[in-house]
Design a protein around this motif. Sequence first.
Motif, mmCIF file in Angstrom:
data_model
loop_
_atom_site.group_PDB
_atom_site.id
_atom_site.type_symbol
_atom_site.label_atom_id
_atom_site.label_comp_id
_atom_site.label_asym_id
_atom_site.label_seq_id
_atom_site.Cartn_x
_atom_site.Cartn_y
_atom_site.Cartn_z
ATOM 1 N N PRO A 62 0.819 -1.213 0.000
ATOM 2 C CA PRO A 62 0.000 0.000 0.000
ATOM 3 C C PRO A 62 0.849 1.258 0.000
ATOM 4 O O PRO A 62 1.950 1.287 0.564
ATOM 5 N N ASP A 63 0.344 2.289 -0.682
ATOM 6 C CA ASP A 63 0.998 3.592 -0.634
ATOM 7 C C ASP A 63 0.805 4.202 0.746
ATOM 8 O O ASP A 63 0.062 3.691 1.587
ATOM 9 N N SER A 64 1.457 5.313 0.978
ATOM 10 C CA SER A 64 1.281 6.005 2.252
ATOM 11 C C SER A 64 -0.188 6.354 2.432
ATOM 12 O O SER A 64 -0.804 6.944 1.534
ATOM 13 N N PRO A 65 -0.779 5.984 3.547
ATOM 14 C CA PRO A 65 -2.212 6.231 3.733
ATOM 15 C C PRO A 65 -2.525 7.714 3.851
ATOM 16 O O PRO A 65 -1.697 8.517 4.273
ATOM 17 N N LEU A 66 -3.737 8.058 3.434
ATOM 18 C CA LEU A 66 -4.196 9.426 3.613
ATOM 19 C C LEU A 66 -4.419 9.694 5.104
ATOM 20 O O LEU A 66 -4.589 8.770 5.899
ATOM 21 N N GLN A 67 -4.420 10.938 5.455
ATOM 22 C CA GLN A 67 -4.644 11.290 6.850
ATOM 23 C C GLN A 67 -6.010 10.779 7.293
ATOM 24 O O GLN A 67 -7.026 11.063 6.656
ATOM 25 N N PRO A 68 -6.075 9.971 8.362
ATOM 26 C CA PRO A 68 -7.349 9.384 8.788
ATOM 27 C C PRO A 68 -8.393 10.454 9.105
ATOM 28 O O PRO A 68 -8.082 11.504 9.665
ATOM 29 N N ILE A 69 -9.619 10.152 8.723
ATOM 30 C CA ILE A 69 -10.739 11.037 9.027
ATOM 31 C C ILE A 69 -11.920 10.192 9.464
ATOM 32 O O ILE A 69 -11.954 8.994 9.240
ATOM 33 N N ALA A 70 -12.878 10.795 10.096
ATOM 34 C CA ALA A 70 -14.127 10.127 10.435
ATOM 35 C C ALA A 70 -15.090 10.384 9.291
ATOM 36 O O ALA A 70 -15.554 11.497 9.089
ATOM 37 N N THR A 71 -15.391 9.347 8.511
ATOM 38 C CA THR A 71 -16.244 9.530 7.339
ATOM 39 C C THR A 71 -17.662 9.878 7.766
ATOM 40 O O THR A 71 -18.313 9.103 8.470
ATOM 41 N N PRO A 72 -18.183 11.017 7.369
ATOM 42 C CA PRO A 72 -19.549 11.397 7.748
ATOM 43 C C PRO A 72 -20.567 10.541 7.028
ATOM 44 O O PRO A 72 -20.371 10.151 5.887
ATOM 45 N N LYS A 73 -21.658 10.226 7.681
ATOM 46 C CA LYS A 73 -22.690 9.388 7.086
ATOM 47 C C LYS A 73 -23.766 10.203 6.387
ATOM 48 O O LYS A 73 -24.408 9.748 5.459
ATOM 49 N N ASP A 74 -23.999 11.401 6.839
ATOM 50 C CA ASP A 74 -25.025 12.242 6.229
ATOM 51 C C ASP A 74 -24.487 12.867 4.939
ATOM 52 O O ASP A 74 -23.401 13.425 4.916
ATOM 53 N N SER A 75 -25.248 12.747 3.848
ATOM 54 C CA SER A 75 -24.750 13.188 2.545
ATOM 55 C C SER A 75 -24.513 14.694 2.499
ATOM 56 O O SER A 75 -23.606 15.175 1.832
ATOM 57 N N GLU A 76 -25.306 15.487 3.201
ATOM 58 C CA GLU A 76 -25.092 16.936 3.205
ATOM 59 C C GLU A 76 -23.800 17.259 3.955
ATOM 60 O O GLU A 76 -22.984 18.052 3.514
ATOM 61 N N PHE A 77 -23.620 16.596 5.098
ATOM 62 C CA PHE A 77 -22.407 16.821 5.872
ATOM 63 C C PHE A 77 -21.181 16.327 5.113
ATOM 64 O O PHE A 77 -20.065 16.792 5.314
ATOM 65 N N ALA A 78 -21.399 15.365 4.180
ATOM 66 C CA ALA A 78 -20.294 14.827 3.400
ATOM 67 C C ALA A 78 -19.680 15.867 2.486
ATOM 68 O O ALA A 78 -18.601 15.661 1.960
ATOM 69 N N LEU A 79 -20.336 16.989 2.299
ATOM 70 C CA LEU A 79 -19.809 18.044 1.430
ATOM 71 C C LEU A 79 -19.172 19.161 2.247
ATOM 72 O O LEU A 79 -19.150 20.311 1.848
ATOM 73 N N ASN A 80 -18.651 18.829 3.399
ATOM 74 C CA ASN A 80 -17.958 19.772 4.258
ATOM 75 C C ASN A 80 -16.566 20.043 3.682
ATOM 76 O O ASN A 80 -15.705 19.173 3.642
ATOM 77 N N GLN A 81 -16.346 21.259 3.228
ATOM 78 C CA GLN A 81 -15.104 21.595 2.535
ATOM 79 C C GLN A 81 -13.875 21.450 3.424
ATOM 80 O O GLN A 81 -12.788 21.134 2.949
ATOM 81 N N SER A 82 -14.016 21.657 4.709
ATOM 82 C CA SER A 82 -12.849 21.669 5.593
ATOM 83 C C SER A 82 -12.257 20.286 5.808
ATOM 84 O O SER A 82 -11.136 20.163 6.296
ATOM 85 N N MET A 83 -12.994 19.232 5.455
ATOM 86 C CA MET A 83 -12.528 17.882 5.738
ATOM 87 C C MET A 83 -11.793 17.238 4.559
ATOM 88 O O MET A 83 -11.202 16.174 4.706
ATOM 89 N N LYS A 84 -11.810 17.834 3.398
ATOM 90 C CA LYS A 84 -11.274 17.170 2.211
ATOM 91 C C LYS A 84 -9.761 16.986 2.304
ATOM 92 O O LYS A 84 -9.037 17.806 2.867
ATOM 93 N N ASN A 85 -9.284 15.861 1.752
ATOM 94 C CA ASN A 85 -7.845 15.610 1.679
ATOM 95 C C ASN A 85 -7.400 15.276 0.253
ATOM 96 O O ASN A 85 -6.289 14.792 0.041
ATOM 97 N N CYS A 86 -8.258 15.498 -0.722
ATOM 98 C CA CYS A 86 -7.907 15.360 -2.132
ATOM 99 C C CYS A 86 -9.019 16.013 -2.951
ATOM 100 O O CYS A 86 -10.095 16.298 -2.446
#
Length: 318
Positions: free
Chosen positions: A179-203
């Motif tokens: 495996p390549d170097s893993p991305l910084q771990p995050i808590a994946t949001p379950k709510d689709s609206e919350f999933a579009l939180n700009q501050s959480m993106k890592n790519c």
Amino acid sequence: MTWTEVQAKVVVLLSLYSVCFANPLSRGQSFVIAESEELADCSRCEICRENTREERGKRAVRSRRRKDIKIWDKCSGKLDDESGTIQLPHEIRKNPYQCEWKIELTENSWMDIKAETLNTTQNKVIVTSQGKTILEHKGGISQLKSVSIQHNTATVLLTVYPKDDRWPGIVISYNQFKPDSPLQPIATPKDSEFALNQSMKNCGDDISSSNSKEGIITSPQYPKMYPDNAYCMWNFANTDSSHKLRLTIIDMDIEMGSGDQCNHDKLVIKNGKNVQQICGYNLPDGITTSEKKISIAFLSDDSLGAGGFKMRYRFVPK
């Protein structure tokens, strides 16, 4: 008793014997015995009862045999090469049997599992890793599927039935990779609206119609399996009112949960007030929108991956 009466009774007895013996499942049904008008119940016939018990016993034995399918050592074992292929054995046996292959690769490595052929009438295959079902086929024709297992062990269990003559039927291949170097771990949001939180993106990226009329976006590491904890965000800005945005997914294999729910990994498209979640491997219809801002997010959880997605975007005249 006259000879005629004797003959009549013999006919009645032979009829009762014949019906009970030949049709033990008719117990409880009434029928006319020869020339007699009397109604008889087969449950009163000892032969019927004995045959019914015998048939039940035979059915129970057949049922136990179906459930007690044993593993055949000649088509089972351990696989530790960096890559390999598992398929149905050529040999046809009288009774159903199972082949169990345990894949054990070097420590800290992962593997790609690919179902290259899934075309059977009865034969089955199930792939598991760390107690989870990764891939399962129970007969019929299934679409080919690639899955990334983020672990170095897996078990492939084949169930083979003599009457299934489709060949090769089932072909499963695997390839080891680091495996390549893993991305910084995050808590994946379950709510689709919350999933579009700009501050959480890592790519992801910001794309404007003023500097890019068309292009391709993909999941991380595509066409390899995407990593855990991905949170990609692409923000599209349509600055030209005479154009609209057209989105077309041209390849997709995103882990799907039970009941075809996107409760593990997902692609989320926010088009105005409409929020659409996509997963699996069936390509959805394209999207054409005149909205000024469109957001696309790709999220993966902390276990299991798949082939990812490839999407084409184009700003076209209205």
